[in-house]
Design a protein around this motif. Structure first.
Motif, PDB file in Angstrom:
ATOM      1  N   ALA A 131      57.494  -6.390  53.464  1.00  0.00           N
ATOM      2  CA  ALA A 131      58.077  -5.446  54.427  1.00  0.00           C
ATOM      3  C   ALA A 131      58.455  -6.151  55.725  1.00  0.00           C
ATOM      4  CB  ALA A 131      57.092  -4.310  54.705  1.00  0.00           C
ATOM      5  N   LEU A 132      57.582  -7.069  56.177  1.00  0.00           N
ATOM      6  CA  LEU A 132      57.882  -7.843  57.382  1.00  0.00           C
ATOM      7  C   LEU A 132      59.159  -8.655  57.198  1.00  0.00           C
ATOM      8  CD1 LEU A 132      57.251  -9.269  60.111  1.00  0.00           C
ATOM      9  CD2 LEU A 132      55.858 -10.877  58.797  1.00  0.00           C
ATOM     10  N   LYS A 133      59.292  -9.290  56.057  1.00  0.00           N
ATOM     11  CA  LYS A 133      60.448 -10.151  55.812  1.00  0.00           C
ATOM     12  C   LYS A 133      61.744  -9.355  55.877  1.00  0.00           C
ATOM     13  CE  LYS A 133      59.871 -13.390  52.845  1.00  0.00           C
ATOM     14  NZ  LYS A 133      59.686 -14.173  51.591  1.00  0.00           N
ATOM     15  N   ILE A 134      61.753  -8.159  55.292  1.00  0.00           N
ATOM     16  CA  ILE A 134      62.976  -7.354  55.285  1.00  0.00           C
ATOM     17  C   ILE A 134      63.274  -6.815  56.680  1.00  0.00           C
ATOM     18  CG2 ILE A 134      64.040  -5.245  54.390  1.00  0.00           C
ATOM     19  CD1 ILE A 134      62.458  -5.712  51.810  1.00  0.00           C
ATOM     20  N   ALA A 135      62.249  -6.304  57.369  1.00  0.00           N
ATOM     21  CA  ALA A 135      62.460  -5.761  58.713  1.00  0.00           C
ATOM     22  C   ALA A 135      62.973  -6.837  59.655  1.00  0.00           C
ATOM     23  CB  ALA A 135      61.158  -5.160  59.248  1.00  0.00           C
ATOM     24  N   PHE A 136      62.388  -8.022  59.565  1.00  0.00           N
ATOM     25  CA  PHE A 136      62.843  -9.098  60.442  1.00  0.00           C
ATOM     26  C   PHE A 136      64.241  -9.570  60.058  1.00  0.00           C
ATOM     27  CE2 PHE A 136      63.395 -13.561  61.519  1.00  0.00           C
ATOM     28  CZ  PHE A 136      63.222 -13.497  62.900  1.00  0.00           C
ATOM     29  N   SER A 137      64.547  -9.572  58.769  1.00  0.00           N
ATOM     30  CA  SER A 137      65.889  -9.972  58.339  1.00  0.00           C
ATOM     31  C   SER A 137      66.946  -9.062  58.950  1.00  0.00           C
ATOM     32  CB  SER A 137      65.993  -9.936  56.810  1.00  0.00           C
ATOM     33  OG  SER A 137      65.160 -10.914  56.222  1.00  0.00           O
ATOM     34  N   ALA A 470      49.752   2.933  56.575  1.00  0.00           N
ATOM     35  CA  ALA A 470      48.929   1.992  57.336  1.00  0.00           C
ATOM     36  C   ALA A 470      49.652   0.649  57.491  1.00  0.00           C
ATOM     37  CB  ALA A 470      47.585   1.790  56.638  1.00  0.00           C
ATOM     38  N   ILE A 471      50.387   0.236  56.453  1.00  0.00           N
ATOM     39  CA  ILE A 471      51.147  -1.018  56.529  1.00  0.00           C
ATOM     40  C   ILE A 471      52.263  -0.904  57.559  1.00  0.00           C
ATOM     41  CG2 ILE A 471      52.728  -2.532  55.264  1.00  0.00           C
ATOM     42  CD1 ILE A 471      51.070  -1.953  52.749  1.00  0.00           C
ATOM     43  N   THR A 472      53.053   0.162  57.472  1.00  0.00           N
ATOM     44  CA  THR A 472      54.170   0.322  58.416  1.00  0.00           C
ATOM     45  C   THR A 472      53.667   0.569  59.836  1.00  0.00           C
ATOM     46  OG1 THR A 472      54.345   2.689  57.856  1.00  0.00           O
ATOM     47  CG2 THR A 472      55.772   1.144  56.652  1.00  0.00           C
ATOM     48  N   ASP A 473      52.512   1.224  59.963  1.00  0.00           N
ATOM     49  CA  ASP A 473      51.939   1.431  61.302  1.00  0.00           C
ATOM     50  C   ASP A 473      51.554   0.091  61.930  1.00  0.00           C
ATOM     51  OD1 ASP A 473      52.265   4.135  61.375  1.00  0.00           O
ATOM     52  OD2 ASP A 473      50.177   4.641  60.910  1.00  0.00           O
ATOM     53  N   HIS A 474      51.020  -0.810  61.109  1.00  0.00           N
ATOM     54  CA  HIS A 474      50.651  -2.130  61.631  1.00  0.00           C
ATOM     55  C   HIS A 474      51.897  -2.902  62.065  1.00  0.00           C
ATOM     56  CE1 HIS A 474      48.110  -5.532  62.353  1.00  0.00           C
ATOM     57  NE2 HIS A 474      48.707  -6.288  61.428  1.00  0.00           N
ATOM     58  N   LEU A 475      52.940  -2.825  61.251  1.00  0.00           N
ATOM     59  CA  LEU A 475      54.207  -3.464  61.628  1.00  0.00           C
ATOM     60  C   LEU A 475      54.782  -2.832  62.886  1.00  0.00           C
ATOM     61  CD1 LEU A 475      55.919  -3.725  58.110  1.00  0.00           C
ATOM     62  CD2 LEU A 475      54.843  -5.575  59.400  1.00  0.00           C
ATOM     63  N   ASP A 476      54.674  -1.508  62.980  1.00  0.00           N
ATOM     64  CA  ASP A 476      55.211  -0.785  64.134  1.00  0.00           C
ATOM     65  C   ASP A 476      54.425  -1.105  65.396  1.00  0.00           C
ATOM     66  OD1 ASP A 476      56.747   1.018  65.615  1.00  0.00           O
ATOM     67  OD2 ASP A 476      55.441   2.700  65.143  1.00  0.00           O
ATOM     68  N   ALA A 477      53.114  -1.257  65.267  1.00  0.00           N
ATOM     69  CA  ALA A 477      52.292  -1.586  66.442  1.00  0.00           C
ATOM     70  C   ALA A 477      52.726  -2.920  67.041  1.00  0.00           C
ATOM     71  CB  ALA A 477      50.821  -1.637  66.052  1.00  0.00           C
TER      72      ALA A 477
END
Length: 718
Positions: A131-137, A470-477
């Motif tokens: 998820a991090l890789k796609i969001a950052f891309s 919980a995963i997306t919340d951590h990325l969002d934080a």
């Protein structure tokens, strides 16, 4: 050495484009299997594109109007070699700059919208690293697009005007004409930032006040009709808006440096070589440093993708560190290749800019991150109600402005000192170039935040489950912190950019016939200077009043609409199967209100400097710009940080544990008060300051033709 070395910049741009295309193709291949996510993402895409089309249709009208003014009135130029050029060429540069800015905003927002669904799906199927890789891309597409088209536009125009229209011996005139490109970028940035900021906060305030406080439902609950408008706002405000802001700073910082390099007498610079060699080197250096920044940003972006790991913050920090380190190394090499003297000093000037950029980020993080005491203090203040929450946050925001002001002052002085009396202005401009050289990486990290936020909303609305949320919340934080840092960086970069542009304004004025005499009147005991400085200091407050009032006015309409749907739609609050809120109605409210309200702040930014220059000449205009700069930069820092403090104080409460409590409601109210400050007025103030300054530089020929530069009324005071 010739200007054809600028073709190296095209190589860096080509590398950036290859990376962008690769990421777009890769993004389109990412699967989105959840039918609900596909449906909701369609709403977001439709709303974002509709707003952008309408916003750009308004911007185009203003661009055409101002372009005609430039082509008409800059023809009334004084009899001076520097300005004896084509006003039409300046107008063309202005229009090209505006078009490039709009294209950059469109591509960046398109990438952000495209990445939302795949990020949510990846969080469910593959976990945090994917998820991090796609969001950052998605964010990296926006960042490298802006850096690439900005450098491409400037390089192309300089080469065209030097080798096709005017000749390489007319570099001063060429840079004067190309300054119109920067004005076009500034003009679009203001409208994009104000319009996008108003849009996103209308929806955010409506969703929070009615959904969280009154109805007691979670954030991003699909029953709330304003949540999709809020998600659309993340894209048009936090991706397109912020991108346009930093893109404009990037372009203006380069223009300021090459202008000073071309205008300051060669004998005074002492950088070595013949006169022609020295001028070419001074123009090439900031351009090639920026090209090196694109190369560094591509490599840094790849490092983030390969190192997603379990800690998104560390991955993003590593990418930023790689970009800063590589840019520093490239700058050091270029300083020895291009200059025959002051090589280390030139490198240090750029390095100071990079260091100040990092420092601004650290200070912003210190005051707005929940890892530090300030957020805990405001959280504690929430226990006794909304009033004390607001008081605590307000005081913290005020505290946060002074260390940044101190850091920037140190950076400016340090850059000036290493250059000495002869090179101080040019080196201060190089400091700004250094701060913005890694634009591709800076915007990528910031745009990652709203993509993660939107992905979290899609997870909530499509009911993918608590583990995925919980995963997306951590990325969002992590994204919340990067967003606050991005806002601080945008204001800090604006401050350095304005210093360079103001130096350009002074040097160009000095080169006019009678310019030295006009400058002699710019003293603190001149009543016009003091009076116009006071008026200038008031401009950011008036500008902010327009912006914040617009949010409040339109948010009231949004609140009433959300209440109406909760009240009049049977089964909506109960969450009955098949009952959906009218998302499109809320999106339409935000769209119409944002487009209606963005006009007045835009007019203020254009009218204020032109009126000052016509009425009181260069002296009154300089006073106005100085007052606006000092007042606006500090006000922008305060607003950005105080909003971040209230936002993160609210997020520090567990919404499940504190749902419906007075403490949580107090934190939500504080966050709501801060929303238009941190996302509408604050971020737009730095564009206001930059636009007023670059507009003053471009319109120097007009002001010089009125009363010999004294204006219609200024002669009565000198």
């Amino acid at each position: 050495m010739t200007y054809t070395l600028l073709f190296i910049c095209f190589g860096a741009v080509a590398l950036g484009i290859i990376y962008i295309v690769h990421q777009f193709v890769r993004m389109k291949k990412q699967p989105v299997k959840d039918a609900k996510v596909i449906e909701l993402q369609g709403y977001i895409k439709e709303g974002a594109m509709t707003f952008l089309r309408r916003e750009y249709s308004i911007i185009v009208l203003f661009v055409i109007g101002l372009g005609i003014l430039i082509a008409t009135f800059l023809g009334a130029e004084p009899d001076a070699g520097l300005f004896a050029g084509s006003a039409i060429a300046t107008a063309v540069s202005f229009i090209i700059g505006a078009v490039f800015a709009m294209c950059g905003g469109f591509i960046g927002m398109r990438a952000g919208v495209l990445a939302n669904g795949p990020t949510a799906q990846a969080a469910k199927d593959k976990g945090m690293a994917a998820a991090l890789k796609i969001a950052f891309s998605g964010g990296s597409i926006s960042g490298l697009t802006l850096a690439s088209i900005g450098l491409f536009g400037l390089t192309g125009l300089i080469l065209f005007f030097t080798h096709v229209i005017y000749g390489t011996d007319q570099i001063s005139l060429v840079i004067s004409v190309v300054t119109g490109f920067s004005l076009g970028a500034s003009f679009v940035a203001l409208f994009a930032r104000v319009g996008g900021g108003i849009y996103t906060k209308i929806a955010d305030v409506g969703a929070d006040l009615v959904g969280k406080v009154e109805a007691g439902i979670p954030e991003d609950d699909p029953r709330n009709p304003a949540v999709l408008a809020d998600n659309v706002g993340d894209n048009v405000g936090d991706i397109a808006g912020l991108g346009a802001d930093l893109y404009e700073s990037y372009v203006s910082s380069i223009i300021a440096a090459v202008s000073l390099g071309a205008l300051i007498p060669v004998a005074a610079m002492g950088l070595g070589g013949s006169e022609e060699y020295s001028v070419i080197a001074r123009v090439l250096f900031p351009m090639l440093v920026s090209a090196g920044g694109i190369l560094a940003s591509v490599i840094a972006a790849i490092s983030v993708q390969l190192g997603g790991g379990k800690d998104p913050a560390k991955a993003l920090q590593r990418g930023l560190q790689v970009a800063a380190l590589l840019t520093s190394v490239i700058t050091l090499i270029l300083s020895f290749v291009l200059f025959e003297a002051y090589q280390i000093q030139a490198f240090l000037a750029v390095f100071f800019g990079i260091a100040v950029g990092v420092g601004v980020g650290l200070i912003t993080e210190y005051y707005t991150s929940d890892k530090y005491k300030h957020i805990q203090y405001v959280k504690k203040m929430s226990e006794t109600g909304a009033a004390t929450n607001i008081i605590g946050g307000f005081a913290t925001g005020l505290f946060s402005a002074w260390p940044v002001a101190l850091l920037m002052a140190i950076g400016i002085i340090a850059a000036a000192l290493v250059g000495g009396d002869n090179n101080s202005m040019y080196f201060m401009a190089l400091c700004s170039v250094g701060m913005l050289a890694t634009l591709g990486m800076t915007v990528a990290i910031d745009s990652y935040g709203p993509i993660s936020d939107n992905a979290g909303g899609l997870v909530e609305m499509s009911k993918m489950g608590d583990e995925v949320r919980a995963i997306t919340d951590h990325l969002d934080a992590v994204g919340n912190t990067t967003a606050a840092i991005g806002k601080g960086f945008s204001v800090g970069s604006a401050a350095f950019t304005v210093v360079g542009l103001f130096a350009t304004f002074v040097i160009r004025l000095r080169l006019l016939d009678g310019g030295a005499e006009i400058l002699s009147h710019f003293t603190i005991y001149n009543p016009i200077v003091m009076a116009m400085a006071l008026i200038g200091a008031g401009v950011p407050y008036l500008f902010s009043a327009f912006s914040i009032k617009s949010v409040g006015k339109a948010a009231n309409e949004m609140v009433e609409e959300v209440r109406r749907q909760f009240r009049e739609t049977p089964g909506l609050m109960e969450g009955e199967e098949g009952v959906k809120p009218d998302y499109k109605r809320c999106i339409d409210i935000s769209t119409k209100a944002a487009l209606r309200e963005l006009v007045m702040p835009g007019l203020l930014a254009v009218i204020a400097p032109i009126a000052a220059g016509i009425l009181f000449g260069f002296v009154g205009l300089a006073g106005l710009l100085l007052g606006t700069f000092v007042s606006g930069i500090l006000l922008a820092f305060f607003m950005g940080n105080v909003g971040g403090v209230w936002d993160n104080a609210k997020k520090s409460f567990d919404p499940v544990k504190y749902k419906g409590t007075e403490i949580f409601n107090a934190a939500v109210i504080g966050d709501t008060v801060g929303d238009p400050l941190k996302d509408t007025a604050g971020p737009a103030i730095d564009i206001l300051v930059k636009l007023m300054t670059i507009l003053s530089v471009v319109f120097i020929p007009l002001f010089a033709s009125i009363g010999d530069g004294m204006g219609l009324l200024g002669r009565f005071f000198f």
